[in-house]
Scaffold this motif. Sequence first.
Motif, PDB file in Angstrom:
ATOM      1  N   GLY A 159       9.379  -0.699  15.860  1.00 43.81           N
ATOM      2  CA  GLY A 159       9.484   0.264  16.954  1.00 43.81           C
ATOM      3  C   GLY A 159       8.897   1.615  16.581  1.00 43.81           C
ATOM      4  N   LEU A 160       9.160   2.068  15.358  1.00 42.65           N
ATOM      5  CA  LEU A 160       8.593   3.339  14.901  1.00 42.65           C
ATOM      6  C   LEU A 160       7.077   3.252  14.780  1.00 42.65           C
ATOM      7  CD1 LEU A 160      11.249   4.346  12.233  1.00 42.65           C
ATOM      8  CD2 LEU A 160      10.828   5.469  14.423  1.00 42.65           C
ATOM      9  N   LEU A 194      16.970   0.438   7.716  1.00 40.68           N
ATOM     10  CA  LEU A 194      15.736   0.315   8.494  1.00 40.68           C
ATOM     11  C   LEU A 194      15.398  -1.167   8.599  1.00 40.68           C
ATOM     12  CD1 LEU A 194      13.501   1.819   9.964  1.00 40.68           C
ATOM     13  CD2 LEU A 194      12.234   1.890   7.831  1.00 40.68           C
ATOM     14  N   THR A 195      15.759  -1.746   9.731  1.00 39.02           N
ATOM     15  CA  THR A 195      15.500  -3.165   9.953  1.00 39.02           C
ATOM     16  C   THR A 195      14.035  -3.365  10.334  1.00 39.02           C
ATOM     17  OG1 THR A 195      16.023  -3.035  12.303  1.00 39.02           O
ATOM     18  CG2 THR A 195      17.870  -3.487  10.793  1.00 39.02           C
ATOM     19  N   LYS A 200      13.470  -1.974  13.840  1.00 38.78           N
ATOM     20  CA  LYS A 200      13.377  -0.514  13.883  1.00 38.78           C
ATOM     21  C   LYS A 200      12.045  -0.040  13.304  1.00 38.78           C
ATOM     22  CE  LYS A 200      18.339   0.217  13.567  1.00 38.78           C
ATOM     23  NZ  LYS A 200      19.439   0.588  12.680  1.00 38.78           N
TER      24      LYS A 200
END
Length: 98
Positions: free
Chosen positions: A10-11, A3-4, A7
């Motif tokens: 974005g979530l 999980l960068t 990411k």
Amino acid sequence: MELTVGKARGLQQIAGRIGVFTITALDHRGSLKLAKATPDREIGFPEVVAEKIRLTRGLGPHSTAILLDPVYGAGPCVAAGAVPVGCGLLVALGSDGP
């Protein structure tokens, strides 16, 4: 899968204030055409696009994100301004038929 930061951000952007996703799936293509058709009338491209725009405008304000298809939904809905500010846009990669 790692999980960068990108990411995770974005979530966060497609989750509501309490971290819950309320994603409206409007990526249907063939099934939408079948639902609106009658035995003597086929549904064409403009009618499917108009229905996607109508649904996106109506359900978008109640959604954290909208899932649209790349054929009938994503481009026309964005161009029409139907995806509300603050509502994420997800575009299906696969095809579920014509």
